[in-house]
Each structure stands twice: as structure tokens, then as C-alpha cells.
Enzyme design. Sequence first.
Site, PDB file in Angstrom:
ATOM      1  N   LYS A  51       0.873  -1.181   0.000  1.00  0.00           N
ATOM      2  CA  LYS A  51       0.000   0.000   0.000  1.00  0.00           C
ATOM      3  C   LYS A  51       0.911   1.232   0.000  1.00  0.00           C
ATOM      4  O   LYS A  51       1.573   1.532   0.987  1.00  0.00           O
ATOM      5  CB  LYS A  51      -0.893  -0.008   1.252  1.00  0.00           C
ATOM      6  N   GLU A  73      10.174   2.531  10.475  1.00  0.00           N
ATOM      7  CA  GLU A  73      11.164   3.586  10.267  1.00  0.00           C
ATOM      8  C   GLU A  73      10.383   4.896  10.281  1.00  0.00           C
ATOM      9  O   GLU A  73       9.468   5.076   9.478  1.00  0.00           O
ATOM     10  CB  GLU A  73      11.869   3.429   8.918  1.00  0.00           C
ATOM     11  N   CYS A 123      13.796  11.829   5.743  1.00  0.00           N
ATOM     12  CA  CYS A 123      13.853  11.473   7.168  1.00  0.00           C
ATOM     13  C   CYS A 123      15.251  11.717   7.724  1.00  0.00           C
ATOM     14  O   CYS A 123      15.414  11.902   8.920  1.00  0.00           O
ATOM     15  CB  CYS A 123      13.430  10.039   7.368  1.00  0.00           C
ATOM     16  N   GLU A 164      10.061  17.229  14.318  1.00  0.00           N
ATOM     17  CA  GLU A 164      10.467  17.038  12.927  1.00  0.00           C
ATOM     18  C   GLU A 164       9.615  17.967  12.061  1.00  0.00           C
ATOM     19  O   GLU A 164       8.392  17.967  12.157  1.00  0.00           O
ATOM     20  CB  GLU A 164      10.216  15.588  12.510  1.00  0.00           C
TER      21      GLU A 164
HETATM   22  P1  NAP Z   1       2.358   9.022   7.073  1.00  0.00           P
HETATM   23  O1  NAP Z   1       1.290   9.993   7.027  1.00  0.00           O
HETATM   24  O2  NAP Z   1       2.621   8.270   8.339  1.00  0.00           O
HETATM   25  O3  NAP Z   1       2.052   8.004   5.900  1.00  0.00           O
HETATM   26  C1  NAP Z   1       2.867   6.875   5.657  1.00  0.00           C
HETATM   27  C2  NAP Z   1       2.027   5.773   5.069  1.00  0.00           C
HETATM   28  O4  NAP Z   1       1.084   5.313   6.032  1.00  0.00           O
HETATM   29  C3  NAP Z   1       1.208   6.207   3.858  1.00  0.00           C
HETATM   30  O5  NAP Z   1       1.167   5.132   2.936  1.00  0.00           O
HETATM   31  C4  NAP Z   1      -0.163   6.451   4.464  1.00  0.00           C
HETATM   32  O6  NAP Z   1      -1.226   6.343   3.536  1.00  0.00           O
HETATM   33  C5  NAP Z   1      -0.223   5.343   5.485  1.00  0.00           C
HETATM   34  N1  NAP Z   1      -1.195   5.558   6.563  1.00  0.00           N
HETATM   35  C6  NAP Z   1      -1.772   6.713   6.949  1.00  0.00           C
HETATM   36  N2  NAP Z   1      -2.626   6.486   7.981  1.00  0.00           N
HETATM   37  C7  NAP Z   1      -2.564   5.162   8.244  1.00  0.00           C
HETATM   38  C8  NAP Z   1      -3.189   4.308   9.196  1.00  0.00           C
HETATM   39  N3  NAP Z   1      -4.048   4.778  10.093  1.00  0.00           N
HETATM   40  N4  NAP Z   1      -2.890   3.001   9.200  1.00  0.00           N
HETATM   41  C9  NAP Z   1      -1.993   2.504   8.320  1.00  0.00           C
HETATM   42  N5  NAP Z   1      -1.384   3.244   7.385  1.00  0.00           N
HETATM   43  C10 NAP Z   1      -1.647   4.562   7.350  1.00  0.00           C
HETATM   44  O7  NAP Z   1       3.768   9.647   6.652  1.00  0.00           O
HETATM   45  P2  NAP Z   1       4.076  10.525   5.346  1.00  0.00           P
HETATM   46  O8  NAP Z   1       3.543  11.882   5.589  1.00  0.00           O
HETATM   47  O9  NAP Z   1       3.699   9.798   4.114  1.00  0.00           O
HETATM   48  O10 NAP Z   1       5.672  10.535   5.360  1.00  0.00           O
HETATM   49  C11 NAP Z   1       6.409  11.441   6.118  1.00  0.00           C
HETATM   50  C12 NAP Z   1       6.981  10.770   7.349  1.00  0.00           C
HETATM   51  O11 NAP Z   1       7.724   9.617   6.984  1.00  0.00           O
HETATM   52  C13 NAP Z   1       7.950  11.641   8.093  1.00  0.00           C
HETATM   53  O12 NAP Z   1       7.667  11.589   9.469  1.00  0.00           O
HETATM   54  C14 NAP Z   1       9.307  11.004   7.822  1.00  0.00           C
HETATM   55  O13 NAP Z   1      10.273  11.204   8.800  1.00  0.00           O
HETATM   56  C15 NAP Z   1       8.974   9.594   7.675  1.00  0.00           C
HETATM   57  N6  NAP Z   1       9.981   8.912   6.875  1.00  0.00           N
HETATM   58  C16 NAP Z   1      10.870   8.109   7.512  1.00  0.00           C
HETATM   59  C17 NAP Z   1      11.847   7.448   6.814  1.00  0.00           C
HETATM   60  C18 NAP Z   1      12.802   6.538   7.520  1.00  0.00           C
HETATM   61  O14 NAP Z   1      13.340   5.646   6.875  1.00  0.00           O
HETATM   62  N7  NAP Z   1      13.032   6.693   8.810  1.00  0.00           N
HETATM   63  C19 NAP Z   1      11.931   7.592   5.430  1.00  0.00           C
HETATM   64  C20 NAP Z   1      11.028   8.436   4.801  1.00  0.00           C
HETATM   65  C21 NAP Z   1      10.052   9.079   5.541  1.00  0.00           C
HETATM   66  P3  NAP Z   1      -1.850   7.682   2.843  1.00  0.00           P
HETATM   67  O15 NAP Z   1      -0.754   8.258   2.041  1.00  0.00           O
HETATM   68  O16 NAP Z   1      -2.943   7.140   2.001  1.00  0.00           O
HETATM   69  O17 NAP Z   1      -2.302   8.561   3.940  1.00  0.00           O
END
Ligand code: NAP
Length: 488
Positions: free
Chosen positions: A179, A254, A288, A389
Amino acid sequence: MKTTIETKTYSNFINNEWKESASGKVITSINPANKEAVGYVQNSTEEELNQAVEAAHNAKKAWRKLGQAARGQLLFQTANLLEARLDEIAESMTMEMGKTLPEAKGETARGIAILRYYAGEGMRKEGDVIPSTDKDALMFTKRAPLGVVGVITPWNFPVAIPIWKIAPALVYGNTVVFKPASEAAVTAAKVVECFAEAGFPEGVLNFVTGSGSVIGQGLIDHPKLNAITFTGSESVGQSVAKAAAARGIKFQLEMGGKNPVIVAKNANLDQAVEAVISGGFRSSGQKCTASSRVIVESEVYNEFKQKLIEASEKITVGNGLEKGIWMGPCASESQFNTFNKYIEIGKNEGARLVHGGEVLTGGEYDNGFFVKPAIFEEVTPDMTIAQEEIFGPVIALIRAVDLEEAIDLANNTKYGLSASIFTSDISSILEFIDEIEAGLVRINAESAGVELQAPFGGMKASSTGSREQGEAAKEFYTAIKTVFIKGS
Ligand code: NAP
Ligand code: MG
């Protein structure tokens, strides 16, 4: 800016068939440089998710029995197909989430290299022989797949992150339900097309798009899921962990970072400036591993600040498809709003904005989510912009009297993903390696930047500890069987 990319509607990929959702609804992917549609993906229902998990469940046994070498061959094939589409897929990425075309090409090339790395795993060892205290016995370990692995990814690396999860999951014998983030699902669909064309058996890789709350949540709660790997925000990560722990399935998270860079008094300041600009502002700070706190020893503070501001003045912001553009827009309206929110918070809490921080206007800027990267100074450790962050092009400058204080300040956060130091002093380097609380420890190198063959992940709230990439990925995607054999 004209491109040859077709704006089309992508389907789910379930049991080797491309299918539209019964919902009849789609999610529109928006180009943050001009707010135009880049493409459409299915706004799927739980029914399609169930079909995908069921397909992955039914494919488990035959996929495991195919053997690691044959599974690796399919990844080689996928790599070749992705390589043939590198330019087009990179262009999609730039249009969908705004990073510049050279960065998008670099990421796609990285995806290809990761596929080849894990394809090679097909021919590497599956276990170890361990001496038994019984001289007539043979004892060894053998790696076994976990079963159906759920893969949930963010939008900021829409090619590399899905591949660094899916490729090891598959080569070690798991089946996958993927997903992607809705903000970058068109690019993800193109990556899945490469897997589909490579000819994996039915049900081995399934792709379902839709909202996080329906498809993401439904996936982590599905009783036939055997493991989940997630990259994204801390808040969603915590709900993944709760659901997985409650059902006793393996999970890997992560999440965020608040990555520090220490500039010591004996640093090469030009080298440090280049790395801070790149680590802080490339991809509009939406990595990240982005550099977000820059802790500078007092003795060189003013000189470093001046050089940093001068270098930031040269940054060109615009549509990342165009030549000569150094930084694209924020990835989406929501990222743009987040940037503006933190600029206000920084000012209100008493930090001093010394560069940028404003919305860019006029001409093509008016059609997209363009901002001027920001540098704050006089940031104190308790300020919001020193702790949360931001995930945008914002650097907080913090002054430290000496190295000891700098390391304390660097560790003063709940996160522990990446950390850098710039210094030419060997004792400072050794001290930093020992004392810093980070999974990625970088000396005279920017905080962002990882190599695919080395473990990737963080300490503290950044990650659950089990590392991704390289050989480390095997620890998550397999279980160990300890085999003891005696003759009869
Ligand atoms: P996010 O909002 O947590 O979304 C990540 C994924 O989770 C998306 O596919 C999202 O789908 C899905 N999701 C949302 N709500 C969910 C739920 N209730 N249950 C299960 N899945 C759900 O994060 P983002 O805004 O896409 O990405 C930014 C974040 O990622 C930042 O905090 C960044 O630090 C972190 N990040 C970390 C790394 C690492 O390796 N440490 C690398 C890259 C990014 P939808 O898109 O459909 O909402
Ligand atoms: Mg978009």
C-alpha cells in the site's frame, strides 16, 4: 513545462490482474509545481484489500518452494525493466512530489541497484553450520520466510523505499501486499508495472491503493498478515506497532528524525556549508535523514553562519523538471502548510529568521507550493523547531561552547536517526562516534545519504531497531530454524 507523460488512471494489481476498485472512485495525484493532475489511482475498499491479502496468502507455499535462486532471477528481470523506464519514472516522480529531476533519476537508479543487490541474494547463503557438542550430529540454521508481508510506504522516496522493502521480502520467500502513500501512488504504480512485467507467479506481489485509514489500517489489522514493514510518521507508526504487538506479528518501523550536524571549531567550513545546504534543503528538506539542527561551536559560529547564508542565496527554486533548478516545491499543499506553520512557530517562540522562510510569489510560483528555504538562529533546545520534525527546508542554528555541549545538544531529542560532525580532530571524531545517539553516524559527510549495502535505521523514537537494507534486511524478513540432525 511540457512532458510526454500521459495522465492516466492506474488500477490495483491483485493476483496478477490489474483491476479497478468496486468503489468507482479514484484519488487524484497532484503536481505541487502547478496543481495539475499527474494521474489517478483507485480509492479502494476493504473488499479489494481482502482479495489482495487472500491472494498473497494462497501464493505463499509455491513461492517459498520455488527457491531463493529462482526468486532472485525475477528481481534481476525487474531491475532491467525499471532501467528501461528510468527517465519516464523519474519524470513522474518529479511531477508527483516535486523533487528535482536529477534527484529523481538518482533515486530511480538507486532502486535498480537495490533490486540487483537483492537479486544477488538469491545466490548467497541461507544459513550457518554451528558445531554441535554431539560429534555425530549436524547442526545448522536455515532461514524461513515469514509469509504475507504488508508494505506501507511514505511519499518522499516513492521508488527507493518500496523497493528496499519489497525486494528483500520477495527474495527471502515472502509474498507481499503493498500500500503506497497516496501522494505518490502513480510513481509506485509504475514500479509495480515493472514487477508485473517481470512475470512473478500469481499473488506474489499485490498492490492496493487507497486511504491510510481504510487500506493501511485494514492491512495492519488483517488476520492473514504475518508481518508488517512501515516507513512514515511516528503517529501512524505507533498504531502499526500496537496492532502488530496485539496479534504477535513481526513489525518494523522507520519513522522521523531531527538530525543534528555538529560544526566543530576545527572543521573545514566550506565542506560543512555544502553538506548542510544539501542535507537541509535538497528535496525541500523532506527526507527522514534531513539536517535540521546545525550545532556550531562559538569560535566559528559567525563565520559559518555568513557562509551558510551566502550559499543559501544561490539556491534556485522552481519546477524540478527544468534545468538549473536546485530545489523544487514542497511536495503537497499539506507540506507547504506545515512549512508555514513552523516558520510562524519559530518566530513566535523567539528564534531569529536570518534567511528565507517566505512563500515565493509571482509568475509560475503562484501556481505551486514554492517556498524559500529558511535558516533560523538563536534557537534554544526547548523550542518547538529544535524538537519537532518539520520535514521541510528549515535549518535551526544552535550555538555550543564546546564539543561536549554540542554532543549533549545533538542528543537532546527523542529521535536518533542520523547525525553528522564536521571536524579534522581525530579525538573529537572518536568521542562523537561513542557518544552520539544515532543509527547513522556520519563524519565530514551530510546527514542525508545512505548506501544500499549497509544497514539503515535509527535509535530511540526513529525506528524499532531492526535495520533495513543490505544484509541487515534478512533479520526482519526471515525467521531462523535451528536444525539438528542425527543419523538413524
Ligand atoms: P504518514 O502519514 O505516516 O504516511 C505513511 C504511510 O502510512 C502512507 O502510505 C499512508 O497512507 C499510510 N497511513 C496513513 N494512515 C494510516 C493508518 N491509520 N494506518 C496505516 N497506514 C496509514 O507519513 P508521510 O507523511 O507519508 O511521510 C512522512 C513521514 O515519513 C515523516 O515523518 C518522515 O520522517 C517519515 N519517513 C521516515 C523514513 C525513515 O526511513 N526513517 C523515510 C522516509 C520518511 P496515505 O498516504 O494514504 O495517507
Ligand atoms: Mg503530489
